[in-house]
Write an enzyme that holds these catalytic residues in place. Sequence first.
Site, PDB file in Angstrom:
ATOM      1  N   GLY A  55       0.970  -1.283   0.199  1.00  0.00           N
ATOM      2  CA  GLY A  55      -0.025   0.065  -0.021  1.00  0.00           C
ATOM      3  C   GLY A  55       1.013   1.130   0.094  1.00  0.00           C
ATOM      4  O   GLY A  55       2.118   1.234  -0.417  1.00  0.00           O
ATOM      5  N   CYS A  56       0.179   2.419   0.489  1.00  0.00           N
ATOM      6  CA  CYS A  56       0.935   3.801   0.487  1.00  0.00           C
ATOM      7  C   CYS A  56       2.248   3.353   1.036  1.00  0.00           C
ATOM      8  O   CYS A  56       2.415   3.136   2.244  1.00  0.00           O
ATOM      9  CB  CYS A  56       0.254   4.641   1.048  1.00  0.00           C
TER      10      CYS A  56
END
Length: 222
Positions: A55-56
């Site tokens: 993810g981020c």
Amino acid sequence: MPIRPAYLAALSLAVLGVAGGTLSAARPDVPANFPEPPARKAIPAGNQVAVLAGGCFWGMEGVFEHVKGVQSVVSGYAGGAKADATYSKVSTETTGHAEAVRIVYDPAKVSYGTLLKIYFSIAHDPTQVNRQFPDTGPSYRSAIFPQTAEQRRIAIGYIAALDKADVFSKPIATKLEAGSFFPAEAYHQDFMRKNPNNSYTSRYDKPKIAALKKRYPALFKG
């Protein structure tokens, strides 16, 4: 400063109670006695490198910067070509990259297996496919990029052990991949430290760091 892809939509979901803002240790499908990773065969000499996507990269970087034995963490892109390794291109979800972090660690202080334990239990949700909570698309996929044959052995063994133990309520989506790592733009580096009041990281990433400190206090560094 660009807005995270899908963040505005995530705010709407949050109002409806759909988006998860308390992550990792707060998830009911992560047991307190999380399984241990496979034992390593030997302690490698000198600092080692791990490349993980979940993810981020702001939050991934933030979590691993707080792990004892980690020397440095760089946000970047893995799994695609160098020419396309820019935020604007990767955000189109057509380049094959994943947002990832490059972790330099001292194996005498923290093992690769321990980093994976944090990765699976704290840093992200490995059951989500091509997304992490508000962010959607293949650049937010769960992927491990082994840097050595031993790292590959440990990662494969650990995923198998987690599957066998039925740790999560859904199948693990994490894949083992190959490909070079390319650092992200300067404004992405140390993002949480430089932007302590950012609304995105306050909602989605600070809970991970709190969970790391609570669950693994012996591994936590301030």
